[in-house]
Design a protein around this motif. Sequence first.
Motif, PDB file in Angstrom:
ATOM      1  N   ARG A  59      32.441  34.750 -10.371  1.00  0.00           N
ATOM      2  CA  ARG A  59      31.026  34.375 -10.324  1.00  0.00           C
ATOM      3  C   ARG A  59      30.716  33.398 -11.471  1.00  0.00           C
ATOM      4  NH1 ARG A  59      31.992  36.204  -6.508  1.00  0.00           N
ATOM      5  NH2 ARG A  59      31.471  38.170  -5.526  1.00  0.00           N
ATOM      6  N   ARG A  77      36.911  47.118  -7.912  1.00  0.00           N
ATOM      7  CA  ARG A  77      35.615  47.603  -7.443  1.00  0.00           C
ATOM      8  C   ARG A  77      35.700  48.133  -6.005  1.00  0.00           C
ATOM      9  NH1 ARG A  77      32.484  42.899  -8.725  1.00  0.00           N
ATOM     10  NH2 ARG A  77      33.457  42.869 -10.778  1.00  0.00           N
ATOM     11  N   PHE A  78      36.485  47.493  -5.151  1.00  0.00           N
ATOM     12  CA  PHE A  78      36.582  48.049  -3.790  1.00  0.00           C
ATOM     13  C   PHE A  78      37.855  48.855  -3.552  1.00  0.00           C
ATOM     14  CE2 PHE A  78      39.479  44.921  -1.980  1.00  0.00           C
ATOM     15  CZ  PHE A  78      39.189  43.728  -2.628  1.00  0.00           C
TER      16      PHE A  78
ATOM     17  N   LYS B  48      32.550  35.765   4.384  1.00  0.00           N
ATOM     18  CA  LYS B  48      32.922  35.303   3.035  1.00  0.00           C
ATOM     19  C   LYS B  48      33.186  33.795   3.066  1.00  0.00           C
ATOM     20  CE  LYS B  48      37.021  34.964   2.236  1.00  0.00           C
ATOM     21  NZ  LYS B  48      38.400  35.337   2.456  1.00  0.00           N
ATOM     22  N   PHE B  75      36.203  44.374   1.971  1.00  0.00           N
ATOM     23  CA  PHE B  75      36.290  44.229   0.514  1.00  0.00           C
ATOM     24  C   PHE B  75      34.898  44.054  -0.110  1.00  0.00           C
ATOM     25  CE2 PHE B  75      37.032  40.302   2.750  1.00  0.00           C
ATOM     26  CZ  PHE B  75      36.108  39.433   2.191  1.00  0.00           C
ATOM     27  N   ILE B  77      32.413  46.510   0.207  1.00  0.00           N
ATOM     28  CA  ILE B  77      31.760  47.793  -0.067  1.00  0.00           C
ATOM     29  C   ILE B  77      32.683  48.700  -0.874  1.00  0.00           C
ATOM     30  CG2 ILE B  77      30.663  49.789   0.998  1.00  0.00           C
ATOM     31  CD1 ILE B  77      30.162  48.087   3.468  1.00  0.00           C
ATOM     32  N   PRO B  78      32.224  49.162  -2.031  1.00  0.00           N
ATOM     33  CA  PRO B  78      33.046  50.093  -2.820  1.00  0.00           C
ATOM     34  C   PRO B  78      33.145  51.411  -2.076  1.00  0.00           C
ATOM     35  CG  PRO B  78      31.153  49.271  -4.098  1.00  0.00           C
ATOM     36  CD  PRO B  78      30.935  48.872  -2.670  1.00  0.00           C
ATOM     37  N   SER B  96      26.571  42.365  -1.180  1.00  0.00           N
ATOM     38  CA  SER B  96      27.755  41.745  -1.775  1.00  0.00           C
ATOM     39  C   SER B  96      27.872  40.274  -1.401  1.00  0.00           C
ATOM     40  CB  SER B  96      29.022  42.454  -1.319  1.00  0.00           C
ATOM     41  OG  SER B  96      29.005  43.772  -1.765  1.00  0.00           O
ATOM     42  N   ASP B  99      25.851  37.881  -3.375  1.00  0.00           N
ATOM     43  CA  ASP B  99      26.450  37.681  -4.677  1.00  0.00           C
ATOM     44  C   ASP B  99      27.468  36.533  -4.695  1.00  0.00           C
ATOM     45  OD1 ASP B  99      25.937  39.023  -6.967  1.00  0.00           O
ATOM     46  OD2 ASP B  99      27.891  40.031  -6.968  1.00  0.00           O
ATOM     47  N   PHE B 100      28.102  36.298  -3.527  1.00  0.00           N
ATOM     48  CA  PHE B 100      29.148  35.266  -3.465  1.00  0.00           C
ATOM     49  C   PHE B 100      28.591  33.880  -3.683  1.00  0.00           C
ATOM     50  CE2 PHE B 100      32.451  37.522  -0.563  1.00  0.00           C
ATOM     51  CZ  PHE B 100      32.674  38.409  -1.589  1.00  0.00           C
TER      52      PHE B 100
END
Lengths: 647, 323
Positions: A59, A77-78, B48, B75, B77-78, B96, B99-100
């Motif tokens: 990021r 994290r995932f 993505k 990838f 979701i935790p 998520s 955020d990208f």
Amino acid sequence: MASEEQLLAIKKAKVLMVGAGGIGCELLKTLALSGFQDIHIIDMDTIEVSNLNRQFLFRQSHVGQSKAKVAREAVLRFRPHISITPYHANVKDPEFNVDFFKQFNVVLNGLDNLDARRHVNRLCLAANVPLVESGTTGFLGQVTVHIKGKTECYECQPKPAPKTYPVCTITSTPSKFVHCIVWAKDLLFAKLFGDKNQANDLNVRSGDATGSSEHAEDFFERREDEDFEQYGRRIYDHVFGYNIEVALSNEETWKNRNKPKPIYSRDVLTGEFVQQNGNLDKNSHIDDPSTVSAMASLGLKNPQDIWSLVENTRIFLESLKLFLGKREKEIGNLIFDKDDQLAVEFVTAAANIRAASFGIPMQSLFEAKGIAGNIVHAVATTNAIIAGLIVIEAIKVLQSDTNNYRMTFCLEHPSKKMLLMPVEPFEPNKSCYVCSETPLLLEVNTHRSKLRDFVEKIVKAKLGMNLPLIMHGSTLLYEVGDDLDEDMVANYSSNLEKVLAELPSPVTGGTVLTVEDLQQELTCNINIKHREEFDEEKEPDGMLLSGWVQSPQMKKVNHKQVDNEDSTSIVSQPVHVETEDVNETEIVVSTGTKRKSSEISSTSSIASAASVGTRSNQKPEEINDDDDDDLVILDGHSDTLKKKRLQ
Amino acid sequence: MDSEELTEQETALYDRQIRVWGVDAQRRLSKSHILVSGTKGTVIEFCKNIVLAGIGSLTLMDDRLVTEELLSANFLIPPDENAFSGNSLAELCCDSLRDFNPMVRVSVEKGDLSSFGGDFYDKFDVVVVSCCSLSKKKLINEKCRKSPKRIAFYAVDCRDSCGEIFVDLQNYTYAQKKLDDTIERTLQYPSFEEAVAVPWSQLPRRVSKLFFASRVIERFEQAEGRNPGETSIADLPSVLKIRKELCEAQALNESNIPDGLLERLLVGTKEHPPVCAIIGGILGQEVIKAISGKGDPIKNFFFFDAVDGKGIIEDISNPSTGS
């Protein structure tokens, strides 16, 4: 999901990824999702803004941080329960030796330069660890599998040397924009801001008056009574005005060429900008010297615009001032970097002014940056596809599914209906000095070339060795290492300055030299052949290395096709073997004769790989993709952008 | 095309890809609106890719609640069940994805796409569906076609280590590069319904076996009222029966649809992350081509099978009309 056996192999595997960039981010994600538990990842780079369009684990807030470390955190994290070990380091560092490589079941490359690829290839061979290699540029990409003794190694097909331009084209007779970029970057920029001790041809062909004498060296220094503006204008008038006049005086040169026109700052900046100052203030709030910009000072915003000669002149003078005013400490040590905004501005302006002088169309900063920085076009999708293909091959490798290994090419235009084209891997090239023990032949003038020339131009540049050791019989002529005692170091440095025939153990025609790299655990023998004369333009090294030839297998056609269902005919499909950030090589895969499927027995063959060449870009809309079929050169490093028109 | 300039921020972020497709294409991308329905692994990969590429907006539809199986190739979701708190798959993916790329608007729409009216579709330039039954695919494709503007329709699915992409660009004109020349070229696409209705005897020789196998499975799921992918090895006898019927009706030798392949497609319901990445990558490229009007688009099916490693384009259209 994968079969039980596959899952077991994946869970047990310990893998090494080299590179956490465009391919690396995608690869780490796909490995983690696929169930890999123990992943080590090496990358020496830090994150930059231009990475964010495709290196999706990063990021804006990560800019400046280690790619390997941030990538690890993002993936945990995932998939929090897997083990990812990051190394913010150069894969060529000595800690990554053969023993280090031996702990892995497979090595996966997502690298951006030839040098590191060759190095990893050698370590994988020495450690006997399978390597899955990859590269992309634009919509093109490929994945290859390299298993010692079973398939060709990464270096079995000689990689083309970077194209270099004759010095006089750059210094005196540029005809393409790229020549102006080379001049601006490698000569002018290096002269003004780089290492003063480096040899530089900036003035060489301009005439005797400013030849490479001591006097000329001083000429580019700022004098005590000069302000930045005066100094900038003196440099400007010298390189774009006076030097062109000197060149024009040699009429022979211009008989069959368009004459350049000298450009002086007073003629360009008439009136309003004669005494221009105060613009530095616009950058005065900036604490970080790496973000100063002449474009910002002058209110120029769009990097896609082509500046006028006046604007180029102002950028030239302004960027020079900013270097002197804001980045004085770096002067003398600067090396051109495509991510250094001010350096790109200076080089763009200088190249454009020179282009104007020679009647060559000027270019935008965006285009100039692409050429100067050898920037390869990169998109997320190709990297994602290639990473998926790497994981598919890696799983086969872990199961030793030898018969099903494939090299796969990702194409822009379909070949035999295929966008993803699998090809059976080639056998090792018997004349490859890296994975076989075939000696090489070096033609050299043993009375003129020094050991230093041999070390720099052959051992390092051509053989890609990192920590070389050179032996003649049992006599050590040269080695590199931390643990050498002073006597040896002195002995080796004195050897470096000796011509080959005058070494303690003289190297002459018929001598066999042994060159070893202890880190890469690679040894190769070189037969020396004495030769008096070399062509300065064609053989600028004054030496010629040969013996590493294309495997006959690549020329003849003896590979069975990947599959025998598809009987459709021949296609010649260019495939570019590229790197994410730096262009490298291309393989042209062509299939052989047309057959019916019934004729294709398990022994028959139709696919073969052919020539290796290079090119930068496949998209015709690119401005620099004109008639020019030999791109860039220059700094003697292999990681330069090259291109070659396909046959 | 308007000549609005990209911002400095956009130019810096998209530098490497502008070098691939040009400023003009980047501008078109930033004004495009994309809808996806069914957000499993392959579609996540696709999302993505296009969010990174800098489209204008992305709307996600998938009301399913998160399950372990749905997350196997996800990838975004935790794997923290507490964080799910009754949110749908689309809602969890949305955060998520935002955020990208902060420059792309990502949002969620609830409900069943196939029941939505025409004006809902009109907002989009591209519609991608996945995990969607045969009849819904046909219905959504038709709704796209009825819109006054041209909406590109894609259907994508992965089973076992195989993937299929269907493309309908309707009447599509683009600039084709031929060496140094650019010529205008127009392609006529059939709808999904038309494509799967093309008599098999009229198809080119050696069409990918995956094409036939997918049609058999699709038919089976439709007949049994199953959701896509709700299959197991126990279904093999019924599936073989449908194969026999179809092959007889279409005069196709049953050996074109091997038992082994059908078995894989029935059993391999869990996603293969590498295949999701490959199919999601190809789909991303296709959508970027369609929006930018640059590059030869796939017409009209793409198949990938990790077992042979081939990624193949098939033109399944009526040979007389091309569509």
